[in-house]
Design a protein around this motif. Structure first.
Motif, PDB file in Angstrom:
ATOM      1  N   UNK A   1       5.764  -1.929   2.103  1.00 44.14           N
ATOM      2  CA  UNK A   1       6.622  -0.857   2.614  1.00 44.14           C
ATOM      3  C   UNK A   1       7.286  -0.113   1.468  1.00 44.14           C
ATOM      4  N   UNK A   2       7.854  -0.879   0.553  1.00 45.58           N
ATOM      5  CA  UNK A   2       8.561  -0.258  -0.570  1.00 45.58           C
ATOM      6  C   UNK A   2       7.631   0.590  -1.426  1.00 45.58           C
ATOM      7  N   UNK A   3       6.447   0.057  -1.650  1.00 49.71           N
ATOM      8  CA  UNK A   3       5.480   0.803  -2.465  1.00 49.71           C
ATOM      9  C   UNK A   3       5.117   2.118  -1.779  1.00 49.71           C
ATOM     10  N   UNK A   4       4.827   2.025  -0.501  1.00 49.25           N
ATOM     11  CA  UNK A   4       4.453   3.239   0.233  1.00 49.25           C
ATOM     12  C   UNK A   4       5.595   4.240   0.204  1.00 49.25           C
ATOM     13  N   UNK A   5       6.794   3.736   0.441  1.00 41.81           N
ATOM     14  CA  UNK A   5       7.960   4.617   0.472  1.00 41.81           C
ATOM     15  C   UNK A   5       8.156   5.317  -0.873  1.00 41.81           C
ATOM     16  N   UNK A   6       8.149   4.539  -1.929  1.00 40.65           N
ATOM     17  CA  UNK A   6       8.347   5.117  -3.259  1.00 40.65           C
ATOM     18  C   UNK A   6       7.272   6.139  -3.587  1.00 40.65           C
ATOM     19  N   UNK A   7       6.047   5.778  -3.288  1.00 39.71           N
ATOM     20  CA  UNK A   7       4.963   6.693  -3.628  1.00 39.71           C
ATOM     21  C   UNK A   7       4.990   7.940  -2.765  1.00 39.71           C
ATOM     22  N   UNK A   8       5.367   7.793  -1.523  1.00 40.93           N
ATOM     23  CA  UNK A   8       5.429   8.967  -0.653  1.00 40.93           C
ATOM     24  C   UNK A   8       6.471   9.949  -1.168  1.00 40.93           C
ATOM     25  N   UNK A   9       7.600   9.411  -1.599  1.00 38.39           N
ATOM     26  CA  UNK A   9       8.636  10.274  -2.157  1.00 38.39           C
ATOM     27  C   UNK A   9       8.119  10.977  -3.402  1.00 38.39           C
ATOM     28  N   UNK A  10       7.403  10.234  -4.205  1.00 35.31           N
ATOM     29  CA  UNK A  10       6.953  10.785  -5.483  1.00 35.31           C
ATOM     30  C   UNK A  10       5.807  11.779  -5.332  1.00 35.31           C
ATOM     31  N   UNK A  11       4.831  11.432  -4.541  1.00 32.91           N
ATOM     32  CA  UNK A  11       3.607  12.243  -4.531  1.00 32.91           C
ATOM     33  C   UNK A  11       3.266  12.817  -3.172  1.00 32.91           C
ATOM     34  N   UNK A  12       4.052  12.481  -2.166  1.00 33.60           N
ATOM     35  CA  UNK A  12       3.775  13.023  -0.850  1.00 33.60           C
ATOM     36  C   UNK A  12       2.614  12.333  -0.165  1.00 33.60           C
ATOM     37  N   UNK A  13       1.956  13.074   0.703  1.00 30.25           N
ATOM     38  CA  UNK A  13       0.940  12.461   1.556  1.00 30.25           C
ATOM     39  C   UNK A  13      -0.409  12.374   0.861  1.00 30.25           C
ATOM     40  N   UNK A  14      -0.407  11.842  -0.326  1.00 35.67           N
ATOM     41  CA  UNK A  14      -1.676  11.600  -1.033  1.00 35.67           C
ATOM     42  C   UNK A  14      -2.104  10.185  -0.700  1.00 35.67           C
ATOM     43  N   UNK A  15      -2.602  10.020   0.521  1.00 37.80           N
ATOM     44  CA  UNK A  15      -2.823   8.675   1.048  1.00 37.80           C
ATOM     45  C   UNK A  15      -3.838   7.882   0.246  1.00 37.80           C
ATOM     46  N   UNK A  16      -4.830   8.558  -0.267  1.00 37.27           N
ATOM     47  CA  UNK A  16      -5.857   7.828  -1.025  1.00 37.27           C
ATOM     48  C   UNK A  16      -5.264   7.240  -2.299  1.00 37.27           C
ATOM     49  N   UNK A  17      -4.351   7.985  -2.929  1.00 38.65           N
ATOM     50  CA  UNK A  17      -3.712   7.472  -4.141  1.00 38.65           C
ATOM     51  C   UNK A  17      -2.804   6.303  -3.790  1.00 38.65           C
ATOM     52  N   UNK A  18      -2.072   6.458  -2.712  1.00 42.44           N
ATOM     53  CA  UNK A  18      -1.186   5.377  -2.279  1.00 42.44           C
ATOM     54  C   UNK A  18      -2.015   4.140  -1.935  1.00 42.44           C
ATOM     55  N   UNK A  19      -3.130   4.365  -1.239  1.00 40.28           N
ATOM     56  CA  UNK A  19      -3.973   3.243  -0.850  1.00 40.28           C
ATOM     57  C   UNK A  19      -4.528   2.510  -2.070  1.00 40.28           C
ATOM     58  N   UNK A  20      -4.744   3.260  -3.137  1.00 34.80           N
ATOM     59  CA  UNK A  20      -5.276   2.642  -4.358  1.00 34.80           C
ATOM     60  C   UNK A  20      -4.303   1.633  -4.943  1.00 34.80           C
ATOM     61  N   UNK A  21      -3.044   1.749  -4.589  1.00 39.07           N
ATOM     62  CA  UNK A  21      -2.046   0.816  -5.099  1.00 39.07           C
ATOM     63  C   UNK A  21      -1.894  -0.404  -4.198  1.00 39.07           C
ATOM     64  N   UNK A  22      -2.543  -0.371  -3.047  1.00 39.26           N
ATOM     65  CA  UNK A  22      -2.409  -1.465  -2.082  1.00 39.26           C
ATOM     66  C   UNK A  22      -3.777  -2.040  -1.765  1.00 39.26           C
ATOM     67  N   UNK A  23      -4.197  -3.033  -2.517  1.00 37.17           N
ATOM     68  CA  UNK A  23      -5.526  -3.602  -2.325  1.00 37.17           C
ATOM     69  C   UNK A  23      -5.748  -4.059  -0.884  1.00 37.17           C
ATOM     70  N   UNK A  24      -6.885  -3.671  -0.332  1.00 38.76           N
ATOM     71  CA  UNK A  24      -7.205  -4.093   1.017  1.00 38.76           C
ATOM     72  C   UNK A  24      -6.729  -3.148   2.089  1.00 38.76           C
TER      73      UNK A  24
END
Length: 350
Positions: A76-99
């Motif tokens: 949750x925290x990772x998604x939240x932080x990344x969303x704030x930083x880069x917005x809805x770049x879901x593929x980039x966010x997903x790259x930080x969350x294996x699986x």
DNA sequence: AAGGGCCGCAACCGCGTTGCA
DNA sequence: GTGCAACGCGGTTGCGGCCCT
């Protein structure tokens, strides 16, 4: 003329996948791979599916090591932080969350995490920001400068996190230190403050992020020597603060604020001292003409103060990204820094 | 019990990007 | 350099299940 369809729509099955189709697709790919051509794949294996549909099914469901089920607090925290930083770049966010797949994260964000972090605000209240009507009943959302929903969400989240880590920052309490805002920004701030005043939404006491010299284009241009003397200290303090505030951002959100405050107040005071003593690094209203004259590059930024202003905001958020939680490998995100604040810029430039 | 609304998830759609001839 | 085909991504839609009235 429209784009040619990727497949023969009439002879393609749509809708949920059957177990048989899953088995066929999975067996083939595990044995042969995709062959580098998703479009041709369904024909090869006798599936009446669009190649894009096969790809999606594989990537989002059949692929090995896909993690299904509840998201952890850390995720949750990772998604939240990344969303704030880069917005809805879901593929980039997903790259930080294996699986986790981008689709999974996108759905999780839209259906749950967003509500969890911003609160289950009544629709009428929530819409005030982006779809407000003035006293004449004119829809203000028709204004081309209206912020995108994504930008508003990210701003709200950012403020929420900021309030956890800097609840008594002098900067926020002193409007004289704020940059000159565009009318639409003023309006937005007023709306957000009215939300803050509502005890049902104890989102934040402060409505602006801390300006951040080291990565700010303004900060880089102005009085480099003064800035450098305190940059390392600011970085150090920010890291400490972010570490504390991220631990304070728990599922029960707001209730953790006091704990965060107890821990960060002394560090925050020190950070405030540094920041207030280097106000030359901020874009102060009374300095704008002087600065624009002093630095020709400002004149080249579309010749507008709005551009300068946007740079100030953008780099602040950039700083938040780069100084936030260390709980993920940030490399892929950092590599995309130049496009990171597109959503904000679009919001202002529309 | 029924039906209407809401929610979460899977899948689709369309557009920008990339790679190749 | 150009055009085309395929890929990849993000936004949107559709549907099934659950909940509330």
């Amino acid at each position: 003329m429209g784009r040619a369809p990727c497949c023969d729509k009439a002879n393609v099955k749509k809708g949920p996948w059957s177990p048989e189709e899953d088995v066929t697709l999975k067996a083939y790919i595990e044995k042969n791979g995709t062959g580098g051509n998703w479009i041709a794949l369904p024909q090869k294996i006798g599936l009446k599916r669009c190649g894009k549909s096969c790809r999606l099914r594989w990537l989002n469901y059949l692929r090995p090591n896909i993690k299904h089920g509840a998201f952890s607090e850390e995720e949750d925290n990772i998604i939240c932080n990344l969303y704030i930083s880069i917005g809805s770049r879901w593929s980039i966010i997903a790259a930080q969350l294996p699986g986790r797949t981008d689709n999974d994260i996108k759905n999780y964000w839209n259906t749950r995490l967003k509500k969890k972090l911003l609160g289950r605000r009544k629709q009428s209240n929530f819409n005030r920001l982006g779809d407000a009507k003035d006293t004449n009943g004119v829809e203000e959302n028709t204004c081309p400068n209206a912020l995108s929903n994504s930008a508003v969400e990210r701003l709200q989240l950012h403020m929420h996190l900021q309030s956890l880590q800097s609840p008594f920052s002098n900067f926020f309490n002193n409007r004289a230190l704020w940059p000159k805002l565009l009318p639409v920004q003023e309006k937005m701030i007023q709306n957000l403050q009215s939300l803050n005043d509502n005890p049902n939404y104890p989102m934040t006491q402060h409505v602006l992020p801390i300006p951040y010299g080291p990565t700010s284009s303004v900060g880089n241009l102005i009085q480099e020597d003064n800035v450098k003397t305190s940059n390392s200290k600011v970085d150090e303090l920010r890291k400490s603060l972010n570490g504390m505030s991220s631990s304070a951002l728990r599922a029960d959100g707001i209730e953790q604020t006091n704990m965060g405050f107890q821990q960060v107040s002394s560090l925050q005071a020190e950070l405030d001292d540094i920041l207030n003593n280097r106000s030359a690094g901020f874009y102060l209203p009374q300095q704008e003409d002087q600065m624009a004259d002093q630095f020709d590059c400002f004149k080249e930024m579309n010749g507008s103060r709005e551009s300068l202003m946007m740079s100030w905001w953008s780099n602040d958020f950039d700083a938040t990204k780069s100084s936030s939680s260390n709980s993920w490998d940030s490399t892929p995100v950092l590599d995309h820094s130049e496009g990171i604040f597109r959503n904000y810029e679009l919001g202002y430039n529309m």
